[in-house]
Every structure is written in C-alpha cells, then in structure tokens.
Scaffold this active site. Sequence first.
Site, PDB file in Angstrom:
ATOM      1  N   HIS B 131       0.937  -1.339   0.047  1.00 16.05           N
ATOM      2  CA  HIS B 131      -0.054  -0.014  -0.053  1.00 16.05           C
ATOM      3  C   HIS B 131       0.840   1.240   0.005  1.00 16.05           C
ATOM      4  O   HIS B 131       1.038   1.940   1.043  1.00 16.05           O
ATOM      5  CB  HIS B 131      -0.743  -0.374   1.188  1.00 16.05           C
ATOM      6  N   ALA B 172       3.776 -13.593 -20.274  1.00 15.45           N
ATOM      7  CA  ALA B 172       4.181 -12.406 -20.710  1.00 15.45           C
ATOM      8  C   ALA B 172       2.822 -11.388 -19.957  1.00 15.45           C
ATOM      9  O   ALA B 172       1.704 -11.568 -20.334  1.00 15.45           O
ATOM     10  CB  ALA B 172       4.141 -12.212 -21.839  1.00 15.45           C
ATOM     11  N   THR B 177      -0.845 -11.517  -8.464  1.00 12.48           N
ATOM     12  CA  THR B 177      -1.406 -11.014  -7.106  1.00 12.48           C
ATOM     13  C   THR B 177      -1.519 -11.715  -5.963  1.00 12.48           C
ATOM     14  O   THR B 177      -1.414 -11.424  -4.770  1.00 12.48           O
ATOM     15  CB  THR B 177      -2.638 -10.466  -7.248  1.00 12.48           C
ATOM     16  N   LYS B 178      -1.419 -13.294  -6.390  1.00 11.48           N
ATOM     17  CA  LYS B 178      -1.456 -14.181  -5.241  1.00 11.48           C
ATOM     18  C   LYS B 178      -0.334 -15.472  -5.512  1.00 11.48           C
ATOM     19  O   LYS B 178       0.091 -15.385  -6.605  1.00 11.48           O
ATOM     20  CB  LYS B 178      -2.882 -14.948  -5.358  1.00 11.48           C
TER      21      LYS B 178
END
Lengths: 225, 225, 225
Positions: B131, B172, B177-178
């Site tokens: 963040h 590509a 994100t996880k």
Amino acid sequence: MRSPAGPKNNGQKVRIGKGAVIDAGVLLGYQPSRGDSDQLIVGSGARVRSGSIIYGGSKIGQSMETGHNVIIREENEIGDNLRIWSNSIVDYGCQIGNNVKIHSHVYICQYTVIEDEVFIGPGVTLANDIHPGCPDALECMKGPCIKRGAQIGVNACVLPRVTVGEHSVIGAGSVVTKDIPAGVIAYGNPAQVICRIEDLNCTTGLRDKPYSHLIRSLKDAYTIG
Amino acid sequence: MRSPAGPKNNGQKVRIGKGAVIDAGVLLGYQPSRGDSDQLIVGSGARVRSGSIIYGGSKIGQSMETGHNVIIREENEIGDNLRIWSNSIVDYGCQIGNNVKIHSHVYICQYTVIEDEVFIGPGVTLANDIHPGCPDALECMKGPCIKRGAQIGVNACVLPRVTVGEHSVIGAGSVVTKDIPAGVIAYGNPAQVICRIEDLNCTTGLRDKPYSHLIRSLKDAYTIG
Amino acid sequence: MRSPAGPKNNGQKVRIGKGAVIDAGVLLGYQPSRGDSDQLIVGSGARVRSGSIIYGGSKIGQSMETGHNVIIREENEIGDNLRIWSNSIVDYGCQIGNNVKIHSHVYICQYTVIEDEVFIGPGVTLANDIHPGCPDALECMKGPCIKRGAQIGVNACVLPRVTVGEHSVIGAGSVVTKDIPAGVIAYGNPAQVICRIEDLNCTTGLRDKPYSHLIRSLKDAYTIG
C-alpha cells in the site's frame, strides 16, 4: 564529430558517414561476445547522444538519431531515419525498415522484424521465447513481425512469432498473444480486435477521424473475423 | 582488467576475484547513501560491461556477467553465474541464488528472494510495497519470493510477498497478485493458474512438450486448487 | 561539488544552488534539440548520481535527489524535494510539484502534470498521444494529470488526458483509461474503481487501515458512481 570512446573504435571497426554528430561517452563498434566483431556501418547524418552503445556487426542507414543510453547490438540491419529514444535496446539479429520510431525504455528482442514507418511506444517489450526454460529455446527463438505503419501503444508487449498487421494500432498496456490483422484497433490482455481504424473517431475535437488518411491504402487489405 | 573509475574504487572497498574483465566506465564499490559502505566482494571470472554500477556492501559469486548500465545496490547476496542484462536494477537487500538470469529493463525490488535457476524476462517489475503511501510502508516492505527454476515472462509484475512456485511459468504481461503453486503455467491480469507445465504442448513443432524434462522433479510437488 | 562533465556546463548555462553533490559523469545543461537552450536552474542541496543528464531550460527546486542515469529534459518546472530513481525519464514540458517521488524505470511523457506528494512506482509509463500516427498528434499531445498525493503502482500506465484523483491509489499493472476520482483504489486492465481508500484494510497486521490518516482530508472530496 568528437572522437568516440572505447578500445574498439578505430577506423577498421567503424565506418560512419559524413555529417555525424556523436556525443562524448558514446561507444561505437563495441565488441560482441558472440564471436568476432564485424564492422559497424552507419550512414551519413547520424546523431548519437551520450551514453549510447552501438555494437560492431550492425548496418544502419542514413540520418539515425538516438537519445541517451541507447543500446543497439550486433547483426542488425536497420534502414534510414531511425529515431530511437533514451534507454531503448535493440538486441541482435533484427531487421528494421525505414522511418521507424522507437520511443523510450523499449526492448526489441532478437530476431524481430519491424517494417517501414512503424512506431513503438515507450515501455514496449517484444518477446521471442515462447516457453522460457525449454531446452530447445535457442533453436525456437523468433521475435514478432510488426508490419508497415503499425503503432504499438505504451507498455504493450507482443509475443513471439506474432504478426501485427499493416497500419494496425495496439492500445496501451496490451498483451498481444495472436496475430492482429491489418488496419484494426486492438487492445486488452489478451489483445482483442476492437474495430477497424476507419471506424475510430477523434476524441479531442481536432478532426473527424484520426486515421482517415490511411483508409485508401488499406482497402481490401484486411478482414475482421 | 582495466581500472574501474570512481573515487571509491580502491583496494579496501572492492575485492574482486581473478580473471575479471571490467569495461572502462564501470563503477565498483559505489558508496550507498544508507550508512557506511561495506566492502564489495565479487568472485572470480566477472565480466562487467560499460555503464554498470555495483555498490559497496554486496557479495556476488563467481562468473557474474552483466550487460551495460546494470545497477546492483548494497546488501545483496548473490550466488554464482548471475547473468544480468542491460539497464536492469537490483535494489538493496536481496538474496539471489545460483545460475539466475535477469534479462533487460528488469527491476528487482528491495528484499526480494530469487532462488537458483530462475529466469526473469525483459521488462519485469517486482514490487515490495503493498500500500504505497501507508505510514508503515518501510516496516512492511517485503518483495516476492521466486522459487527455484521459475520463469517470469516479459513485462510481468509480481506483487509484494507473493511466492511463485518451483518451475512455474508466468506468462507475458501478467500481474501476479497471489501465490502461484509449483509446476504450473499462470497468466493474465490478475494471473490465474491455467494448467500444469506437463500439460503444455510445444507450438512450434520442435518437440512434444517444452517442460517434459521437469516433470519427474516436480512429482508430488504441487496441487492445483 | 565535483565539476560536471560536458561542453555546455559553464556558468551561463547552469545555475545550481549551494551544497550540491554531483557525481562525475553527470551532464547538466545538456543542449535540447528543440531550439536554443535556456538556462538550467537547480535549487540548493541537489544530489545527482552518475550517468544522469539534466537538460538546459528546466527549473528544479531545492533538495532534488536522483539515482543513476536519470534523464530530465527541457522546459520542465519541478518543485522541491524531487526524488527520482535510476533510469527514469522526465520528457519535456512537464509540471511537477513538491515532494514527488518517481521510482525506477519510469517514463513521464511530455506535458504531464504531477501535483505535490505524488508517488510513481517502478516501471510506470505515462502516455500523451491518444492516437499515435494521427496527423494532428503533435497538436493533440497532452499527458495525464496526477493529483496531489496519488500513488501509481508498479508497471501501471496512465493514458493521455486522464486525471488520477487526489490520494487515489492505482494498483500494479493497471491500464488507466478513464478519469479516476479522488480517494479510491482502482486497478485492472482497464482500471476500475474497487473501493474507497478508507475501506481498504491492512493485510500484514501492522495496522488497521493503511490510509486512515487521509480520510479526514478527503471527506466530501469524492464520489463513486
């Protein structure tokens, strides 16, 4: 022309045409690691800015202009009027036509073909290795083909062996995984064909259609499936 | 070995092994701004190309090879046979294993872990600040962990604290994100697991499966949810 | 201060404030190609690292700090406390406020507006040319506007004429195609507003909400459609 720096920059290694303006801190004819260096040939009227490095073994046409810290490696054949801006890299073995503009932070991979009048936006990455880590990767390696007049938007990437058709426009941030026909707008991840370029309207009020001047040259050149 | 430039490049600040070939215009042992500089230690057989800058306080193994304008900052521990190409940056505090290849225009953020045999494609960005702008950002900062043999495709980005599993392949332009399990193909924005690497077929006719050589080492190593 | 290199670095071309620390290999007051060079003005306390190039004709406030190989072109007006890291480029004609942080490998296009306290993450590309190749492109060219305190995540790109609202946060790898209101989290390709920043929770256990300190300053500043 000021004298370029570096141990390989003697007359035999670099042949550069008349009227060149080469900043201090440029390296011309840098020795490739992939075997003996051939001569670097650069046409007349070159303007090369500080920090740029052009390897031995490439042939570049007239009126090349570079920004700073541009790297052009060996075995490239490049036409006239190349404009290539700061921090961009052309890896080895590419064929690049006339009047090509390559903006900043661009990576042109080995064995890429770029035709005349192409524009490559800032931050674009081209790829030539479909399955990185495959034992046959070196044999398989092949870059994209960007056809005449195509425009590649900022931070897009184009995958190996993909053809972007004549005068097509790839939107910012796209990941181009499949061939794109001529004369279309395509974008997204993965990139999808959105419309023909003649269907696109100006959004800033300066004109009717941004690509109306291209429509005649594209008639019968494309289909959208 | 030619003498590197810069005011900090004396014997006390840099210890470099035998057989190094260091271009003119390289800075070794550059002074970090984050406190006193420790010694830069580089193993034998280094090849460092012009424009590259390696800070004091990092330890790098044997046979490192760099392109041009590579920046490696302080407090990095890097194994043998690093290949890192032009314009790439390794920020401070990273742990990088053996036989790692980092291509061009890559940004490796602070506190990243990269295990052996990893490949990082051109234009990849790793992130360590979940963040940005949070008052606790400095305390929170932690990069991804790229496990042994993983392959990160061009222009992908990997988010903070994410683990990419052993021998997995990130396509590509992906935004990871996880956590990605071992031995899978994943891509997209956000990246999704698509298949196991053993299920992937060669698309250029050179072989049957690009990653068949890895299947034995991965048995029982992963599950796909 | 060590003497900067380059033929244009005389007193008339560069006016730099007290306390500057400028590495060898920096070029200050580089001559733009777009007409006569105006003076480069840099406030006191500048720290400019090796390889960076700042053109004539820009005005920069106090306490600028750069990484290596930073390029700042002409006709930029930049406030105090700029932090700009390695390999980033600010093209010409931008307005940049105070306390702006621009990380590594960033491209700030011509005619961009960046307000105070903005953070631009590694690998971000800003764009100013809606329809590249349009005959009116030069007249049309206009960059994004990044409002006060906005945070742009790694490898995002922001399209021409787009406004990113005050204190909004753009996620990694986003393609920002439309205006983003103040005080929101947005991400994706294309970027979508996900939530208000006050609704975001810390995921690492260090605090309750990463942006709770901003909520008062944003009351009544935004709406989500």
